[in-house]
Design a protein around this motif. Structure first.
Motif, mmCIF file in Angstrom:
data_model
loop_
_atom_site.group_PDB
_atom_site.id
_atom_site.type_symbol
_atom_site.label_atom_id
_atom_site.label_comp_id
_atom_site.label_asym_id
_atom_site.label_seq_id
_atom_site.Cartn_x
_atom_site.Cartn_y
_atom_site.Cartn_z
ATOM 1 N N GLY A 27 0.637 7.204 -46.531
ATOM 2 C CA GLY A 27 0.900 8.506 -45.638
ATOM 3 C C GLY A 27 1.281 9.572 -46.337
ATOM 4 O O GLY A 27 0.970 10.792 -45.557
ATOM 5 N N MET A 28 1.586 9.903 -47.354
ATOM 6 C CA MET A 28 1.970 10.979 -47.975
ATOM 7 C C MET A 28 0.779 12.200 -47.972
ATOM 8 O O MET A 28 1.186 13.363 -47.560
ATOM 9 N N PRO A 29 -0.501 12.038 -48.085
ATOM 10 C CA PRO A 29 -1.259 13.155 -48.203
ATOM 11 C C PRO A 29 -1.471 13.624 -46.671
ATOM 12 O O PRO A 29 -1.983 14.732 -46.452
ATOM 13 N N PHE A 30 -0.967 12.849 -45.691
ATOM 14 C CA PHE A 30 -1.263 13.188 -44.395
ATOM 15 C C PHE A 30 0.044 13.652 -43.657
ATOM 16 O O PHE A 30 0.213 13.832 -42.353
ATOM 17 N N GLU A 31 1.074 13.835 -44.246
ATOM 18 C CA GLU A 31 2.492 14.290 -43.861
ATOM 19 C C GLU A 31 2.392 15.556 -43.391
ATOM 20 O O GLU A 31 1.898 16.502 -43.847
ATOM 21 N N GLY A 32 2.585 15.519 -41.988
ATOM 22 C CA GLY A 32 2.773 16.976 -41.306
ATOM 23 C C GLY A 32 1.119 17.135 -40.626
ATOM 24 O O GLY A 32 1.091 18.180 -40.124
ATOM 25 N N ASP A 33 0.252 16.231 -40.880
ATOM 26 C CA ASP A 33 -0.868 16.599 -40.049
ATOM 27 C C ASP A 33 -0.936 16.075 -38.620
ATOM 28 O O ASP A 33 -0.383 14.832 -38.415
ATOM 29 N N LEU A 34 -1.041 16.812 -37.772
ATOM 30 C CA LEU A 34 -0.995 16.621 -36.351
ATOM 31 C C LEU A 34 -2.247 16.191 -35.781
ATOM 32 O O LEU A 34 -2.300 15.726 -34.607
ATOM 33 N N SER A 35 -3.257 15.737 -36.424
ATOM 34 C CA SER A 35 -4.451 15.298 -35.982
ATOM 35 C C SER A 35 -4.287 13.873 -36.048
ATOM 36 O O SER A 35 -3.607 13.174 -36.766
ATOM 37 N N VAL A 36 -5.424 13.090 -35.541
ATOM 38 C CA VAL A 36 -5.596 11.568 -35.767
ATOM 39 C C VAL A 36 -6.753 11.512 -36.687
ATOM 40 O O VAL A 36 -7.639 12.162 -36.837
ATOM 41 N N ASN A 37 -6.362 10.481 -37.531
ATOM 42 C CA ASN A 37 -7.162 10.123 -38.601
ATOM 43 C C ASN A 37 -7.405 8.741 -38.705
ATOM 44 O O ASN A 37 -6.962 7.912 -38.063
ATOM 45 N N ASP A 38 -8.798 8.477 -39.369
ATOM 46 C CA ASP A 38 -9.117 6.881 -39.458
ATOM 47 C C ASP A 38 -8.751 6.455 -40.990
ATOM 48 O O ASP A 38 -9.671 6.603 -41.553
ATOM 49 N N ILE A 39 -7.580 5.942 -40.941
ATOM 50 C CA ILE A 39 -7.116 5.426 -42.195
ATOM 51 C C ILE A 39 -7.359 4.157 -42.525
ATOM 52 O O ILE A 39 -7.048 3.097 -41.703
ATOM 53 N N SER A 40 -7.974 3.821 -43.749
ATOM 54 C CA SER A 40 -8.061 2.360 -44.038
ATOM 55 C C SER A 40 -7.834 1.982 -45.335
ATOM 56 O O SER A 40 -7.443 0.648 -45.848
ATOM 57 N N TYR A 41 -7.203 3.094 -46.325
ATOM 58 C CA TYR A 41 -7.033 2.928 -47.552
ATOM 59 C C TYR A 41 -6.380 4.000 -48.285
ATOM 60 O O TYR A 41 -6.531 5.090 -47.540
ATOM 61 N N TYR A 42 -5.908 4.077 -49.473
ATOM 62 C CA TYR A 42 -5.252 5.213 -50.026
ATOM 63 C C TYR A 42 -6.464 6.040 -50.336
ATOM 64 O O TYR A 42 -7.500 5.755 -50.576
ATOM 65 N N ASP A 43 -5.849 7.323 -50.082
ATOM 66 C CA ASP A 43 -6.937 8.464 -50.331
ATOM 67 C C ASP A 43 -6.206 9.817 -50.417
ATOM 68 O O ASP A 43 -5.337 10.512 -49.675
ATOM 69 N N PRO A 44 -6.032 10.014 -51.871
ATOM 70 C CA PRO A 44 -6.733 9.505 -53.100
ATOM 71 C C PRO A 44 -5.954 8.148 -53.351
ATOM 72 O O PRO A 44 -4.766 7.757 -53.159
ATOM 73 N N VAL A 45 -6.548 7.364 -54.330
ATOM 74 C CA VAL A 45 -5.984 6.110 -54.814
ATOM 75 C C VAL A 45 -4.955 6.579 -55.935
ATOM 76 O O VAL A 45 -5.621 7.169 -56.740
ATOM 77 N N PRO A 46 -3.860 5.961 -55.658
ATOM 78 C CA PRO A 46 -2.841 6.600 -56.757
ATOM 79 C C PRO A 46 -2.969 5.650 -58.079
ATOM 80 O O PRO A 46 -3.486 4.628 -58.210
ATOM 81 N N ASP A 47 -2.277 6.093 -59.064
ATOM 82 C CA ASP A 47 -2.288 5.481 -60.409
ATOM 83 C C ASP A 47 -0.797 5.229 -60.557
ATOM 84 O O ASP A 47 -0.382 4.752 -61.817
ATOM 85 N N GLY A 48 0.093 5.071 -59.557
ATOM 86 C CA GLY A 48 1.384 4.686 -59.587
ATOM 87 C C GLY A 48 2.301 5.050 -58.321
ATOM 88 O O GLY A 48 1.633 5.655 -57.381
ATOM 89 N N MET A 49 3.416 4.742 -58.175
ATOM 90 C CA MET A 49 4.121 5.045 -57.028
ATOM 91 C C MET A 49 4.332 6.315 -56.982
ATOM 92 O O MET A 49 4.731 7.074 -57.932
ATOM 93 N N LEU A 50 4.270 6.857 -55.871
ATOM 94 C CA LEU A 50 4.584 8.350 -55.514
ATOM 95 C C LEU A 50 6.124 8.704 -55.152
ATOM 96 O O LEU A 50 6.389 7.725 -54.370
ATOM 97 N N PRO A 51 6.907 9.446 -55.816
ATOM 98 C CA PRO A 51 8.176 9.599 -55.348
ATOM 99 C C PRO A 51 8.209 10.049 -53.832
ATOM 100 O O PRO A 51 7.379 10.956 -53.347
ATOM 101 N N ASN A 52 9.261 9.556 -53.245
ATOM 102 C CA ASN A 52 9.537 9.974 -51.876
ATOM 103 C C ASN A 52 11.034 9.857 -51.340
ATOM 104 O O ASN A 52 11.739 8.900 -51.742
ATOM 105 N N ASP A 53 11.478 10.780 -50.618
ATOM 106 C CA ASP A 53 12.738 10.801 -50.161
ATOM 107 C C ASP A 53 13.157 9.545 -49.483
ATOM 108 O O ASP A 53 14.190 8.907 -49.026
ATOM 109 N N ASP A 54 11.973 8.921 -48.846
ATOM 110 C CA ASP A 54 12.177 7.596 -48.170
ATOM 111 C C ASP A 54 12.922 6.449 -48.675
ATOM 112 O O ASP A 54 13.658 5.746 -48.309
#
Length: 604
Positions: A27-54
Motif C-alpha cells: 500500500g505504501m506507493p498508494f498512500e494518500g491516493d484518493l482514487s480507486v485503483n485495481d491492485i493485484s500485486y506489488y507495484d513496484p516489486v520491492p527487494d526488501g521490507m519497506l520501513p513503515n511507522d506501522d
C-alpha cells in the motif's frame, strides 16, 4: 475454551506481522491516493521490507515494555515521543511529541493541540497488544487504549481498541463478521466509529458492491484528512468482509480503496495473517524477506534483526503477560520452546489502578512510583494570564497501608500559587485529591516549557514529580473599524468571527533560522512576516499538517523578535491554525519559538 498449541500460536504471531509487512509494503506507493485503483500485486516489486511507522512504533513499544515491565502504561509508553523519534512527526505525532517534550503527558497529550486525534497512528499499532493477549479482546483493547492515549483521543483511541480486540479474538475465531462485532463490543456504541463500522456492514450486506459501499462511506463520513479512522477503519472492514477468506483479496482490496492505503493494507493483512497464516502465499513473502527494517528516524533502539526474532520476543512477552494479568491464555506456552526474554519485574501489583481515564480527558499521568500521580488541568488545558486557573492533583496510594503525605507545589517565576503547601491522608489502595490555583502574571514570558514541580514527603523521605504548564497565545485583534482588543488563544487553533479582522502576535526566535510555517484555515487569509507578505491561503482545503497538502511555506525568521500579522477579509466565521515546524523529512513541531506579550518592541 478453545486452546491453541504453541506452534499454532507462534505461526499466527508471525503471520500477523508478516501480513502487516506485506500489506504495508503493497500500500505504501498508494498512500494518500484518493482514487480507486485495481491492485493485484506489488507495484513496484520491492527487494526488501519497506520501513513503515506501522511496525516502527510497535518495535519501540515492545522495547519500552521489556525495559519497564508490566503493566502496560501510558506513562512509560510516552518515552516513544521523547526519546525514540527524530526528524519525523507528521500529523498526530507532531503535537504528541511536542506535548511530551513540554511535559504534558497522556491522556492530555493526545487531546491538547491535536487536530489529528482521529488519525490512524494508533490503530496501526494494535497488533502488538493483540498478540500479547491472544483470545482476550477486553485486555487487548485496554492495552491499546493505554498506548493510543499518548497521541489520540475519541475515535482515534477507539480505532486502536476496536482493532486490538478483533485481532485478539482472531487467534481463536475465523468468522470475520463475528470478529468485527467483537471489536465493536469494546468501544462505545454511541461513537462515530461504531456507527460507521455498523453502516459498512449493512451496506455490504445490501449491495455486495465494494465501490458502492466505498461511495456511501465517503458520502456520510467524509473528512479532508485522508488518514481519518472513521473513513479508513470502515475501508478495512469492507475489504475484510468482501475478501471471502482470501488474504490476497483482502490486502489488494484494502489498498485499492485508497486513502491511507498502506495502513489499511497492513491492518487487514495482519488480521488475515492471524486467522490463517498459511494463506500468505510465498509470492508475497519472498520479495520482502525476513530482515526487520525500521525508519532511520527511529533512534535509541536495540531492535531485533529480523521479523522472526521480533515475533519470538513478542511471544515471550505474551507468556509473561498471561501471568501478570492473571488470565487463562488460549495458548499452551511451551517453556522448552519459548524464547527466554529479559523483562523487568512488574512495577505495580494491581493494574486496575491505571485503567480509569477518559479519551478526551484534561488529565495527565505524571508519575507512577512510589504513587500514581495525575494532574488534572483546567478544561482548556492551557492557562490564561491574570486569572485564577484551577488544577487538581490526584494521588493513588497503591499500597495496602494508610499513608500521610506532605505536599509542596512550586511553579515558575511569574506564576503565583494558591495552596502551595498541604498535607493529605490517603487510605490503603485509595485516591486522594488536592486542589490548587495558578495565576500567571500578565507580564510573564510565554515560554514553551513552564515546569510545575511537586515535592512529596512521606515518612521522612522526599519524592518529586513534574508537569508542564501550557499557556495561552496572545493576539492583538483589530476589526474593520480600528477597534483593538487582546485575544488569548488556548492553542495554535482559534476561531475567527465573521467580518474583516487583523490578528497580530510577536514571536521570539533563538537565532536566525529557516522554518516551516503552516498557516491555513477555513476562510481566506494573508500572512505578513515583519511587514512582508509571505503567504495567502484560500480557505478551501484545511488540513493543518506541516508535510502535506497546501497549507505551509518555508521562510526565514530573524534572531529575536518577529511580527506575525494575519489579515482576514469579510466572510463567515471559521477556524485558523498557525504553527512552526522544522524543514526536514515529515517535519517536527519547532518548540523553540516563544510568544511575547503585545507591545514588546525589542528583544528581552
Amino acid at each position: 475454551m478453545f486452546v491453541l498449541d504453541y506452534e499454532s500460536y507462534r505461526k499466527k504471531v508471525y503471520g500477523c506481522f508478516m501480513g502487516k509487512t506485506v500489506g504495508g509494503t503493497l500500500g505504501m506507493p498508494f498512500e494518500g491516493d484518493l482514487s480507486v485503483n485495481d491492485i493485484s500485486y506489488y507495484d513496484p516489486v520491492p527487494d526488501g521490507m519497506l520501513p513503515n511507522d506501522d511496525l516502527d512504533l510497535q518495535a519501540v513499544n515492545l522495547e519500552i515494555l521489556l525495559r519497564t515491565g508490566f503493566p502496560v502504561c501510558r506513562y512509560q509508553l510516552g518515552e516513544v515521543w521523547k526519546y525514540h523519534i527524530s526528524d519525523f512527526a507528521p500529523d498526530e505525532y507532531g503535537p504528541a511529541r511536542s506535548n511530551h517534550l513540554d511535559l504534558v503527558y497522556a491522556p492530555a497529550s493526545g487531546r491538547f493541540r491535536n487536530k489529528f486525534g482521529n488519525g490512524m497512528g494508533a490503530a496501526i499499532r494494535s497488533e502488538l497488544w493483540a498478540c500479547l493477549s491472544p483470545g482476550n479482546p477486553v485486555l487487548a483493547a485496554q492495552l491499546a487504549a493505554e498506548d493510543a492515549s499518548n497521541d489520540h483521543f475519541g475515535d482515534g483511541v477507539y480505532a486502536a481498541m476496536f482493532l486490538a480486540a478483533a485481532e485478539s479474538a482472531a487467534f481463536t475465531e475465523r468468522n470475520i463478521v463475528k470478529l468485527i462485532y467483537i471489536g465493536l463490543a469494546n468501544i462505545p456504541d454511541g461513537s462515530l466509529l461504531h456507527r460507521a463500522v455498523e453502516d459498512t456492514l449493512i451496506w455490504w450486506e445490501n449491495t455486495r458492491d465494494m465501490l458502492e459501499v466505498r461511495k456511501k462511506i465517503l458520502d456520510k463520513y467524509y473528512s479532508q484528512n485522508w488518514t481519518d479512522v472513521v473513513i479508513n477503519i470502515p475501508f478495512v472492514v469492507l475489504a475484510a468482509v468482501a475478501a471471502e477468506g482470501s488474504f490476497d483479496k483482502a490486502v489488494c482490496g484494502a489498498v485499492s480503496l485508497g486513502y491511507d492505503a498502506d495502513c489499511t493494507g497492513a491492518t487487514v493483512g495482519a488480521l488475515f495473517g492471524i486467522m490463517d497464516p498459511d494463506s500468505i502465499d510465498e509470492k508475497w513473502k519472498k520479495p520482502i524477506g525476513d530482515k526487520l527494517v525500521l525508519t532511520p528516524s527511529i533512534i535509541n533502539m536495540h531492535e531485533p534483526r529480523t521479523v522472526s526474532e521480533f515475533c519470538e520476543t513478542v511471544i515471550g512477552a505474551a507468556a509473561e503477560a498471561a501471568v501478570y494479568y492473571r488470565y487463562d491464555p488460549c495458548v499452551e506456552f511451551s517453556k522448552e520452546k519459548i524464547k527466554q526474554i529479559k523483562i523487568e519485574e512488574p512495577w505495580l501489583n494491581e493494574y486496575k489502578f491505571i485503567s480509569e481515564w477518559e479519551t478526551d480527558s484534561a488529565e495527565a499521568l505524571i508519575a507512577v512510583q512510589p504513587f500514581l500521580m495525575s494532574l488534572v488541568y483546567p478544561e482548556q488545558i492551557a492557562a490564561y494570564p491574570g486569572v485564577r486557573n484551577k488544577y487538581k492533583l490526584k494521588i493513588t496510594n497503591t499500597y495496602p497501608v494508610h499513608t500521610n503525605i506532605d505536599i509542596k507545589i512550586a511553579a515558575p517565576d511569574g506564576w503565583n500559587v494558591n495552596g502551595d503547601r498541604c498535607s493529605i491522608e490517603i487510605g490503603a489502595e485509595k485516591t486522594g485529591e488536592v486542589e490548587f490555583e495558578l495565576i500567571p502574571l500578565r507580564t510573564l514570558k510565554r515560554c514553551p516549557i513552564n515546569m510545575l514541580s511537586f515535592t512529596l514527603k512521606v515518612n521522612g523521605l522526599y519524592f518529586t514529580a513534574e508537569a508542564g504548564l501550557p499557556i495561552a497565545i496572545p493576539w492583538t485583534v483589530t476589526d474593520e473599524n480600528g477597534n483593538e482588543r487582546i485575544f488569548e488563544s488556548e492553542t495554535p487553533f482559534f476561531t475567527v468571527p465573521d467580518g474583516r479582522f487583523t490578528y497580530k502576535t510577536l514571536i521570539k526566535s533563538p537565532a536566525d533560522k529557516r522554518v516551516r510555517i503552516t498557516a491555513c484555515g477555513t476562510r481566506p487569509s494573508r500572512l505578513y512576516l515583519n511587514g512582508e507578505l509571505k503567504w495567502e491561503h484560500n480557505g478551501a482545503h484545511y488540513v493543518p499538517a506541516f508535510h502535506r497538502d497546501e497549507g505551509w511555506f518555508d521562510t526565514e525568521l530573524k534572531n529575536g523578535v518577529n511580527e506575525i500579522r494575519i489579515e482576514f477579509e469579510n466572510s463567515g466565521s471559521g477556524e485558523f491554525f498557525l504553527g512552526f515546524g522544522t524543514l526536514y523529512f515529515c517535519t517536527q513541531w519547532d518548540d523553540s519559538i516563544e510568544y511575547l506579550e503585545p507591545g514588546v518592541t525589542e528583544d528581552v
